[in-house]
Design an enzyme around this catalytic site. Structure first.
Site, short mmCIF file in Angstrom:
data_model
loop_
_atom_site.label_atom_id
_atom_site.label_comp_id
_atom_site.label_asym_id
_atom_site.label_seq_id
_atom_site.Cartn_x
_atom_site.Cartn_y
_atom_site.Cartn_z
CE LYS A 146 -3.94 -4.68 0.76
NZ LYS A 146 -4.87 -4.25 -0.28
CG HIS A 167 4.17 -1.42 2.37
ND1 HIS A 167 2.93 -1.93 2.06
CD2 HIS A 167 4.47 -1.88 3.60
CE1 HIS A 167 2.50 -2.67 3.07
NE2 HIS A 167 3.41 -2.65 4.02
CB CYS A 212 4.88 -6.78 15.77
SG CYS A 212 3.86 -5.32 15.96
CG HIS A 219 -0.36 -0.08 2.55
ND1 HIS A 219 0.47 0.89 3.03
CD2 HIS A 219 -0.44 -1.01 3.53
CE1 HIS A 219 0.86 0.59 4.25
NE2 HIS A 219 0.33 -0.60 4.58
CB CYS A 258 -0.44 -5.68 18.90
SG CYS A 258 0.70 -4.66 17.94
CG HIS A 306 -0.35 -5.46 13.71
ND1 HIS A 306 0.92 -5.33 14.22
CD2 HIS A 306 -0.21 -5.52 12.37
CE1 HIS A 306 1.79 -5.33 13.22
NE2 HIS A 306 1.14 -5.44 12.09
CE LYS A 334 2.53 1.03 10.19
NZ LYS A 334 2.57 -0.42 10.35
CB CYS A 378 2.08 -8.81 18.17
SG CYS A 378 1.28 -8.14 16.67
N1 MSP Z 1 9.55 -7.12 7.26
C1 MSP Z 1 9.64 -6.05 8.20
C2 MSP Z 1 10.91 -5.26 8.03
C3 MSP Z 1 12.17 -6.06 8.12
S1 MSP Z 1 13.58 -5.07 7.86
C4 MSP Z 1 14.86 -6.07 8.27
C5 MSP Z 1 8.45 -5.12 8.04
N2 MSP Z 1 7.82 -5.16 6.87
S2 MSP Z 1 6.51 -4.34 6.50
O1 MSP Z 1 6.20 -4.76 5.16
O2 MSP Z 1 5.51 -4.55 7.48
O3 MSP Z 1 6.86 -2.82 6.56
C6 MSP Z 1 7.84 -2.29 5.75
C7 MSP Z 1 7.93 -0.80 5.90
O4 MSP Z 1 6.71 -0.17 5.53
C8 MSP Z 1 8.25 -0.33 7.32
O5 MSP Z 1 9.28 0.64 7.28
C9 MSP Z 1 6.98 0.31 7.77
O6 MSP Z 1 7.22 1.34 8.68
C10 MSP Z 1 6.44 0.85 6.47
N3 MSP Z 1 5.04 1.14 6.58
C11 MSP Z 1 4.01 0.27 6.70
N4 MSP Z 1 2.86 0.97 6.88
C12 MSP Z 1 3.14 2.31 6.88
C13 MSP Z 1 2.39 3.47 6.92
N5 MSP Z 1 1.08 3.48 7.07
N6 MSP Z 1 3.06 4.65 6.78
C14 MSP Z 1 4.40 4.71 6.54
N7 MSP Z 1 5.13 3.62 6.51
C15 MSP Z 1 4.55 2.42 6.81
O7 MSP Z 1 8.14 -4.37 8.95
#
Ligand code: MSP
Length: 522
Positions: A309, A24, A133, A21, A156, A159, A306, A130
């Site tokens: 999905k 990311h 996380c 989304h 959590c 989430h 935040k 969790c």
């Molecule tokens: N797999 C772990 C990271 C491992 S790094 C060794 C993870 N993955 S994630 O897919 O959940 O998130 C990846 C990135 O997307 C993170 O930096 C997270 O902060 C970012 N975001 C996910 N949702 C977000 C928002 N709503 N806003 C901004 N960034 C966000 O965590």
């Protein structure tokens, strides 16, 4: 390459349980802008991104979809995560998957080394886990919602779902032994964790006392096997963090590793703790230098929460890029939100800024100047004539924009770097309005003045093409040659304003940022 400073930048590796989304996409775009910026400074730049594919969360999702985890991951990587890079125009140098052989080998070797050196022991643990996380939570971190589906239960805070009680016989990493060294690191190198808000949180967290970390699981088998105990797989975060070194040849290609390491890690603030506590402790245990910096950016919010999905608030990046293009996506998120703070997205705000700053601002300025050079000078960019004080002011504004933007980038203040360009667009627009070249063109005696005004405008716009190339690479790639620039905008030194004119302009057709009518449904 000797003499060039290494700039090794990483994004988090993304969980493949779901499709991306715009949250990311935000991390990805910010990293790409920083990497492109450093490339344009001549730094020996390397941008790494990739996917996090092991662990319970992915396994459960795959099982729920009736496929093996590897098959699920392959599908998501091919159909969602790699295409995201094209959607956003990301120029990454490498893409690592935690299921890559090069990575799994490094994880096993790294862990074995820690085991051999006495950093790992067998133990037992019970706690709140969790799965979202992939982390044990301290009781104090949990919240009990007053209403809703999970009212009264321990959930959590990220989430919004209940945690699970897990009891395990596991392998543990003696992380507590590194508490003092970590605190000393934060103290001696304040830039290690940024911004200050995230740094303070990390320091507080570590000061409360570090516990040892459970680093293996035996209740499922989707992961890298613990080398001396194959009935366990490595904890997904311990596995995932190592991507940053496995991708650059740790333990396998020492020359490459030496050339790149240490990295700058760009992450969302929700995962800063893993990067600023667990990760440096792991590296200290292995005798490897800690990262240069960990920057935790803010969240994209929807309704104050935040975007995610799992809460069904995710917006797919291509919903935006299909309408506005990747340049506008990049420009909008990096200029409208103070980098390091949370921000909200709205179609109205995006649309208004696109119209004002890109279409009517930069785009219109470029079209007008190019058209006037075409019309009044037959396409040849004219020479500068005698300069007045006002002219020096404009030329100087371009130099200042360059200096301010570069200084901002050193502080990860990406929004300020873009703001410096936006101000320069306004300054140049004001200059054109004041000088009225169309009026000068009617008076043959003002020929030199007309030439000077347009020559200044071309220089300013060329500076903008260079300065905005990391942010709006597609537009900059068109703008630079349209102003008579030789070579590519992305190959120009971003640390200096463009001081030379010359060349021939070429019409900008279609305009850099065409007018967009937002559909009612959007
Ligand atoms: N797999 C772990 C990271 C491992 S790094 C060794 C993870 N993955 S994630 O897919 O959940 O998130 C990846 C990135 O997307 C993170 O930096 C997270 O902060 C970012 N975001 C996910 N949702 C977000 C928002 N709503 N806003 C901004 N960034 C966000 O965590």
């Amino acid at each position: 390459m000797p003499g060039r400073e290494s700039f090794y930048l990483t994004t988090p590796i993304f969980y493949v349980n779901d499709v991306p989304h715009i949250g990311h996409a935000y991390t990805e775009v910010a990293a790409d802008v920083l990497a492109r910026w450093h490339r344009q400074r001549g730094d020996d730049t390397w941008l790494l991104t990739g996917t996090d594919e092991h662990g319970q969360k992915i396994m459960r999702t795959a099982t729920a979809n009736g496929v093996a985890p590897r098959e699920w991951a392959d599908k998501l990587v091919a159909e969602a995560w790699k295409p995201l890079l094209a959607t956003l125009d990301i120029a990454n140098d490498d893409f690592i998957r935690t299921t890559d052989e090069r990575h799994e080998r490094t994880v096993a070797a790294f862990l074995q080394r820690l085991y051999d050196d006495g950093h790992i022991y067998a133990g037992e643990f019970e706690g709140y886990y969790c799965v979202g996380c992939e982390e044990y939570k301290r009781p104090a971190d949990l919240v009990a919602p007053a209403a809703g589906e999970f009212a009264g239960r321990q959930v959590c805070p990220i989430h919004g779902r209940p945690v699970e009680v897990l009891q395990e016989q596991n392998w543990f990493f003696r992380m507590s032994a590194f508490q003092d060294r970590l605190l000393a690191l934060y103290e001696e190198r304040p830039e290690f964790v940024q911004p200050a808000s995230v740094r303070n949180e990390i320091v507080q967290f570590v000061k409360q006392g570090l516990e040892d970390l459970s680093i293996s699981r035996s209740s499922f088998d989707w992961g890298v096997r613990v080398p001396w105990d194959p009935s366990h797989v490595v904890y997904v975060w311990f596995d995932a963090l190592l991507n940053y070194v496995s991708a650059i040849g740790y333990g396998q290609d020492e020359a490459e590793f030496e050339r790149r390491w240490p990295a700058v890690h760009l992450v969302g603030k929700d995962i800063a703790r893993f990067h600023a506590v667990i990760w440096p402790a792991m590296l200290m245990a292995a005798g490897v230098e800690v990262p240069r910096a960990v920057f935790g950016h803010g969240w994209l919010l929807v309704g104050g929460e935040k975007m995610s999905k799992s809460k069904l608030t995710g917006i797919a990046p291509n919903e935006i890029t299909d309408v506005f293009g990747s340049d506008a996506f990049r420009y909008y998120f990096l200029s409208a939100i103070t980098f390091g703070q949370d921000g909200s997205f709205s179609w109205e705000d995006l649309s208004a800024r696109y119209q004002a700053e890109l279409a009517n601002g930069l785009g219109n300025l470029a079209s007008r100047v190019v058209a006037m050079v075409d019309r009044y000078f037959d396409g040849e960019v004219p020479e500068l004539g005698t300069l007045g004080r006002g002219d020096e002011f404009i030329l100087d504004a371009a130099r200042q924009a360059v200096a301010q933007a570069n200084e901002a980038i050193d502080r990860f203040a990406i929004d300020e770097a873009v703001e410096a360009s936006r101000r320069l667009v306004m300054t140049l627009n004001g200059f054109i309005t004041d000088e009225e070249p169309w009026a000068l063109a009617r008076d043959p005696e003002q020929r030199e003045r007309l030439a000077t005004v347009l020559a200044i405008a071309v220089r300013g716009l060329k500076t903008l093409a260079v300065l905005l190339a990391p942010v709006v690479p597609k537009a900059a790639a068109r703008l630079w040659p349209a102003l008579g620039g030789e070579g590519e905008a992305a190959d120009q030194d971003i640390r200096v304003a463009v001081e030379d004119g010359g060349g021939r302009v070429a019409p900008l057709d279609p305009p850099l940022f065409p007018r967009i009518e937002l559909l009612e449904s959007a």
